[in-house]
Design a protein around this motif. Structure first.
Motif, PDB file in Angstrom:
ATOM      1  N   ALA A  47       4.007   0.022  -3.089  1.00 27.03           N
ATOM      2  CA  ALA A  47       2.848  -0.338  -3.913  1.00 27.03           C
ATOM      3  C   ALA A  47       2.419  -1.769  -3.610  1.00 27.03           C
ATOM      4  O   ALA A  47       3.253  -2.654  -3.421  1.00 27.03           O
ATOM      5  N   PRO A  48       1.110  -2.015  -3.543  1.00 25.80           N
ATOM      6  CA  PRO A  48       0.643  -3.379  -3.288  1.00 25.80           C
ATOM      7  C   PRO A  48       0.786  -4.248  -4.528  1.00 25.80           C
ATOM      8  O   PRO A  48       0.973  -3.748  -5.639  1.00 25.80           O
ATOM      9  N   TRP A  92      -0.594  -2.867   4.811  1.00 25.82           N
ATOM     10  CA  TRP A  92      -1.402  -3.612   3.839  1.00 25.82           C
ATOM     11  C   TRP A  92      -2.877  -3.240   3.939  1.00 25.82           C
ATOM     12  O   TRP A  92      -3.582  -3.174   2.920  1.00 25.82           O
ATOM     13  N   TYR A 142      -7.255   1.706  -1.867  1.00 19.52           N
ATOM     14  CA  TYR A 142      -7.507   1.225  -3.224  1.00 19.52           C
ATOM     15  C   TYR A 142      -8.989   0.894  -3.415  1.00 19.52           C
ATOM     16  O   TYR A 142      -9.563   1.171  -4.477  1.00 19.52           O
ATOM     17  N   LEU A 197      -2.366   7.386  -5.284  1.00 22.47           N
ATOM     18  CA  LEU A 197      -1.937   6.015  -5.000  1.00 22.47           C
ATOM     19  C   LEU A 197      -0.811   5.576  -5.923  1.00 22.47           C
ATOM     20  O   LEU A 197       0.056   4.801  -5.524  1.00 22.47           O
ATOM     21  N   VAL A 199      -0.659   6.807  -0.031  1.00 27.65           N
ATOM     22  CA  VAL A 199      -1.846   6.192   0.558  1.00 27.65           C
ATOM     23  C   VAL A 199      -2.363   6.991   1.760  1.00 27.65           C
ATOM     24  O   VAL A 199      -3.567   7.245   1.862  1.00 27.65           O
ATOM     25  N   ASN A 214      -3.414   0.230   2.411  1.00 30.48           N
ATOM     26  CA  ASN A 214      -3.484   0.065   0.957  1.00 30.48           C
ATOM     27  C   ASN A 214      -4.845  -0.478   0.529  1.00 30.48           C
ATOM     28  O   ASN A 214      -5.449   0.021  -0.428  1.00 30.48           O
ATOM     29  N   GLY A 224       2.235   6.340  -4.367  1.00 32.52           N
ATOM     30  CA  GLY A 224       2.411   5.740  -3.058  1.00 32.52           C
ATOM     31  C   GLY A 224       1.862   6.558  -1.910  1.00 32.52           C
ATOM     32  O   GLY A 224       2.091   6.225  -0.739  1.00 32.52           O
TER      33      GLY A 224
END
Length: 241
Positions: A14-15, A166, A173, A117, A122, A169, A120
């Motif tokens: 998770a970011p 990254w 998102y 999301l 993604v 994500n 996780g």
């Protein structure tokens, strides 16, 4: 087939709140940003820049038309927040569902993306976005529409295949936030058009549903706004770390 399932079940850490917050602000800015467009009638109207929501809006019409036993002739994207779907349905009820699905699809898709999301998943969000763009591409017949679909699909596909975690994500998102907020501008335009008495409002989804069902257009607009609020209310806890 095994590799496809592996992609759909792959997870990423998770970011942090900084990335989530930045993508939320980006989506809010894109959904709120508007530009003046001069119509053939000499009137200035405001269009917004969230083309992703437009694609899912028109894709919603097409998908529900097919699922209810109808079909789709063509999807045309005429601007960042405007498009048309020529479809047919086997019954009046199916026609109502297909017409109502346009404004309903982006927030529901955004909520679905948020749920993935939160777990996780993604890559699944990016893969499903690519599939959605391929579906819409089947019904595009002009360069502008095909270009918009290809660009969005290419971003999702390239991120899925080659982007670092990254960036995956960030794109996923941002997509979720954009879908959740995309139709606020469109519904605001429907309200503004009715308030100003702008000609041509008879062509929008709310007016079409009012004609089909006898339920006033403002009731449909209120229902879509309630759906967006419900989707955002449930999605924010899933998206925020």
């Amino acid at each position: 087939m095994a590799s496809a399932f592996a992609v759909l079940n792959e997870t990423l850490p998770a970011p942090g709140w900084l990335l989530v917050g930045a993508t939320a602000l980006l989506a809010a800015a894109v959904s709120a940003t508007s530009f003046a467009l001069l119509t053939n009638g000499g009137q200035f109207v405001l269009n917004r820049a969230n083309v992703l929501g437009t694609l899912f809006h028109e894709g919603g019409h097409a998908l529900v038309s097919i699922l209810t036993g109808g079909g789709v002739f063509r999807i045309e994207i005429t601007g960042a927040e405007s498009g048309l779907t020529w479809h047919w349905q086997p019954s009046p009820f199916a026609g109502v569902l297909a017409t109502a699905s346009g404004y309903a699809m982006p927030p529901l898709a955004g909520l679905g993306a948020a749920a993935l999301l939160h777990r996780g998943l993604v890559p699944a969000v990016l893969a499903l976005t690519t599939v959605a763009m391929l579906f819409i591409l089947l019904f595009t017949r002009d360069v502008l529409s095909a270009g918009a679909v290809v660009v969005v699909g290419a971003v999702a596909f390239c991120a899925l295949r080659w982007a670092p975690g990254w960036l995956k994500n960030g794109i996923a998102y941002a997509e979720a936030w954009l879908l959740l907020t995309s139709e606020l501008g469109g519904l605001g335009a429907l309200v503004a058009n009715r308030w100003r008495g702008v000609s041509g409002e008879h062509a929008d989804d709310a007016a079409s549903l009012a004609e089909r069902t006898g339920i006033p257009g403002f009731v449909w607009i209120a229902a879509w706004l309630a759906l967006i609020g419900w989707a955002v209310w449930h999605a924010v806890p899933l998206l925020w770390p």
